[in-house]
Design a protein around this motif. Sequence first.
Motif, short mmCIF file in Angstrom:
data_model
loop_
_atom_site.label_atom_id
_atom_site.label_comp_id
_atom_site.label_asym_id
_atom_site.label_seq_id
_atom_site.Cartn_x
_atom_site.Cartn_y
_atom_site.Cartn_z
N SER A 83 -15.58 43.10 45.14
CA SER A 83 -16.35 44.30 45.46
C SER A 83 -17.09 44.00 46.76
CB SER A 83 -17.32 44.67 44.34
OG SER A 83 -18.28 43.65 44.15
N LEU A 84 -17.11 44.96 47.62
CA LEU A 84 -17.64 44.76 48.97
C LEU A 84 -18.82 45.69 49.21
CD1 LEU A 84 -17.10 43.30 51.69
CD2 LEU A 84 -15.71 45.26 52.31
N GLU A 85 -19.89 45.12 49.72
CA GLU A 85 -21.08 45.89 50.08
C GLU A 85 -21.29 45.72 51.59
OE1 GLU A 85 -25.88 45.63 49.33
OE2 GLU A 85 -24.53 44.80 47.83
N LEU A 86 -21.16 46.80 52.32
CA LEU A 86 -21.36 46.77 53.77
C LEU A 86 -22.72 47.38 54.07
CD1 LEU A 86 -20.48 46.33 56.70
CD2 LEU A 86 -19.29 48.54 56.57
N GLN A 87 -23.60 46.59 54.67
CA GLN A 87 -24.93 47.04 55.05
C GLN A 87 -24.98 47.15 56.56
OE1 GLN A 87 -27.81 44.29 53.51
NE2 GLN A 87 -27.10 44.51 51.40
N LEU A 88 -25.38 48.31 57.06
CA LEU A 88 -25.51 48.53 58.50
C LEU A 88 -26.98 48.56 58.84
CD1 LEU A 88 -22.77 51.25 58.98
CD2 LEU A 88 -22.56 48.78 59.18
N GLU A 89 -27.43 47.56 59.60
CA GLU A 89 -28.85 47.39 59.93
C GLU A 89 -28.99 46.87 61.36
OE1 GLU A 89 -31.84 47.14 57.93
OE2 GLU A 89 -30.97 47.66 55.98
N GLU A 90 -30.03 47.29 62.01
CA GLU A 90 -30.35 46.78 63.35
C GLU A 90 -31.44 45.71 63.30
OE1 GLU A 90 -28.50 47.73 65.93
OE2 GLU A 90 -27.46 49.18 64.67
N ARG A 91 -32.20 45.70 62.22
CA ARG A 91 -33.34 44.78 62.15
C ARG A 91 -32.87 43.33 62.01
NH1 ARG A 91 -34.37 42.95 56.99
NH2 ARG A 91 -33.33 44.10 55.33
N PRO A 92 -33.72 42.40 62.41
CA PRO A 92 -33.37 40.98 62.21
C PRO A 92 -33.18 40.70 60.73
CG PRO A 92 -35.28 41.21 63.64
CD PRO A 92 -34.99 42.58 63.09
N LEU A 93 -32.36 39.71 60.42
CA LEU A 93 -32.08 39.44 59.03
C LEU A 93 -32.39 38.00 58.68
CD1 LEU A 93 -28.41 38.72 58.29
CD2 LEU A 93 -29.06 39.34 60.57
N ASP A 94 -32.62 37.80 57.41
CA ASP A 94 -32.78 36.48 56.82
C ASP A 94 -31.65 36.35 55.81
OD1 ASP A 94 -33.40 34.29 55.22
OD2 ASP A 94 -35.54 34.60 55.43
#
Length: 74
Positions: A41-52
């Motif tokens: 199962s695949l979860e694609l998250q689209l974000e511009e913010r920095p990530l940890d």
Amino acid sequence: MPDLSDGPPRGHLRVRATHGFGRKVIAPLLSAFRAHFPEVSLELQLEERPLDLASDRIDVAFRDGVLEDSEVIA
């Protein structure tokens, strides 16, 4: 390298990318990925913010620019 002797890959995969890269590059590949790996199962998250990666529980991330964390392998 995972041991595939127990069968094909399975589980949940969290992928994060910027909006533009995710929509133009990753999204068009999703149907072929799902057809090839139906047990993932695949979860694609689209974000511009920095990530940890650790606290956000991200398995794969596509970013551009300078790496802020020297512990991350790119």
